[in-house]
Design a protein around this motif. Structure first.
Motif, mmCIF file in Angstrom:
data_model
loop_
_atom_site.group_PDB
_atom_site.id
_atom_site.type_symbol
_atom_site.label_atom_id
_atom_site.label_comp_id
_atom_site.label_asym_id
_atom_site.label_seq_id
_atom_site.Cartn_x
_atom_site.Cartn_y
_atom_site.Cartn_z
ATOM 1 N N PRO A 186 7.870 -4.772 -4.675
ATOM 2 C CA PRO A 186 8.022 -3.349 -5.015
ATOM 3 C C PRO A 186 6.701 -2.582 -4.961
ATOM 4 O O PRO A 186 6.675 -1.426 -4.522
ATOM 5 C CB PRO A 186 8.586 -3.380 -6.444
ATOM 6 C CG PRO A 186 9.231 -4.715 -6.568
ATOM 7 C CD PRO A 186 8.382 -5.635 -5.760
ATOM 8 N N GLY A 190 6.203 0.507 -2.474
ATOM 9 C CA GLY A 190 5.922 1.802 -3.100
ATOM 10 C C GLY A 190 4.583 2.364 -2.687
ATOM 11 O O GLY A 190 4.445 3.559 -2.404
ATOM 12 N N SER A 206 7.611 2.068 -9.168
ATOM 13 C CA SER A 206 7.534 0.767 -8.481
ATOM 14 C C SER A 206 6.894 -0.277 -9.383
ATOM 15 O O SER A 206 7.328 -1.436 -9.427
ATOM 16 C CB SER A 206 6.740 0.894 -7.184
ATOM 17 O OG SER A 206 7.379 1.758 -6.272
#
Length: 385
Positions: A186, A190, A206
């Motif tokens: 993530p 992000g 994120s």
């Protein structure tokens, strides 16, 4: 001037992040009462993610709004967001190091601390001279040359965390595990999206998603940990042996440790003192084994060590460290008991031996040592096989 971003989407994204972090905090209050170094760093990551989700919409709301107060707000929130993103990656490295290895080497700690110090210094200078980002007369934000420093540092910390993870696995073989991708994926996605497209704000959320993944992984790990000693438990041993039987090229040696006279400690001093003896035994074994393998609480006062080697010298050195550690404890302790152990080991032949046969062989070797001990210390023999 029309903004280059959608405030509604920014609000929604960050509110999701705030709610997610609030839920994580409420559901994990017990974890942070343990005050372990790993959990302390995880808590700091959560604080940084929460404050970033608050600062981010404030920053965007003030951009393009004339006046001194909005200008101060944009400077303050933008500065904090740069610092928070960097510190979140920094504390991630620290968390992983403490979780997998119990600490950070001094040289690595100095380098990491120095990088953070440089970043903080640049942000302080930026308050007077725009070297990282600038705010124009319309209070609009734009990146400047040293923006790249923070981008590089964030990814450098992520790369370093991968190195920490791979080293831990190299030392412990498949006896070490932690799915670091749940944090890294993530963050990477992000960061790439926000770097490429100004006006899209997803990094704080994120980070919140990444922390949620870490907490979920830690929760799964608890299934494999003994609550009293903090060691791996029998469920983990079974899980691991199932995996090992499919990897015939691995070299694994099992060592079984049993406390001699443990029933006597329980009977004469009470079960609370017996629990204390088990906790100290676990601590001694973890220290003696280090990164050479994993320590499992098998049952009661029985422990199994899985070494990632079948080298005779390495095995003997490990056994010597274990015996020396218990001898040292018995000489220096002010506890109302002493700890005596029986030890047996067996090399796992994965091609020709089942997991059950392996455990039985280790168990038999340990009992041979136990019989010899009780033959010499008959007064301690209150336990029958």
């Amino acid at each position: 001037m029309e903004p280059l971003f959608n405030l509604e989407s920014i609000y929604v994204t960050n509110v999701i992040g705030i709610v997610l972090i609030a839920v994580m905090i409420v559901c994990n209050l017990w974890r942070f009462q343990t005050r372990s170094r790993a959990d302390q760093n995880l808590l700091l990551m959560m604080f940084l993610a929460l404050t970033s989700c608050i600062a981010d919409p404030i920053s965007y709301s003030m951009k393009g709004v004339p006046g001194l107060v909005p200008k101060i707000a944009v400077y303050a929130t933008s500065t904090w967001l740069f610092a928070a993103n960097m510190l979140a990656s920094f504390f991630w490295v620290r968390f992983l190091s403490f979780h997998l290895n119990g600490g950070i080497p001094r040289r690595s700690r100095i380098v990491l601390d120095s990088i953070v110090a440089v970043g903080i210094t640049l942000l302080l200078i930026n308050l007077f001279t725009p070297i990282v980002f600038s705010i124009d007369e319309d209070n609009l934000y734009s990146r400047t040359n040293l923006y790249a420093f923070f981008l590089v540092v964030d990814y450098l910390f992520v790369v370093y965390s991968i190195v920490v993870y791979l080293k831990a696995r190299a030392k412990g073989g498949i006896l070490k595990f932690f799915p670091i991708w749940v944090y890294i994926a993530p963050i990477l996605i992000g960061g790439m999206v926000q770097s490429l497209y100004y006006g899209i704000s997803v990094i704080p959320t994120s980070i919140a998603i990444s922390i949620a993944g870490v907490l979920a992984s830690l929760q799964n790990e608890m299934i494999y940990h003994d609550q009293l000693t903090g060691l791996f438990n029998r469920s983990y041993l079974n899980y691991l042996l199932d995996k090992l039987t499919d990897r015939t090229k691995l070299n694994i040696t099992g060592i079984m440790i049993d406390l001699n006279g443990f029933k006597r400690i329980n009977d004469e001093l009470g079960h609370a003192v017996g629990d204390d003896a088990l906790v100290i035994t676990a601590r001694i074994l973890k220290s003696a084994v280090g990164n050479a393998g994993s320590v499992v609480r098998y049952a009661g006062d029985e422990f199994i060590i899985l070494l990632n080697t079948q080298d005779d010298v390495a095995i003997e050195n490990c056994l010597a460290r274990i015996r020396h550690s218990f001898d040292k404890f018995n000489k220096e302790t002010d506890k109302p008991y002493k700890l005596f152990i029986s030890v047996g080991f067996h090399k796992f032949d994965m091609k020709n031996e089942s997991a059950d046969a392996f455990i039985n062989a280790v168990d038999e070797r340990m009992y041979e040592d136990k019989e010899a001990f009780y033959a010499a210390h008959a007064e301690m023999n209150r336990r029958k096989r």
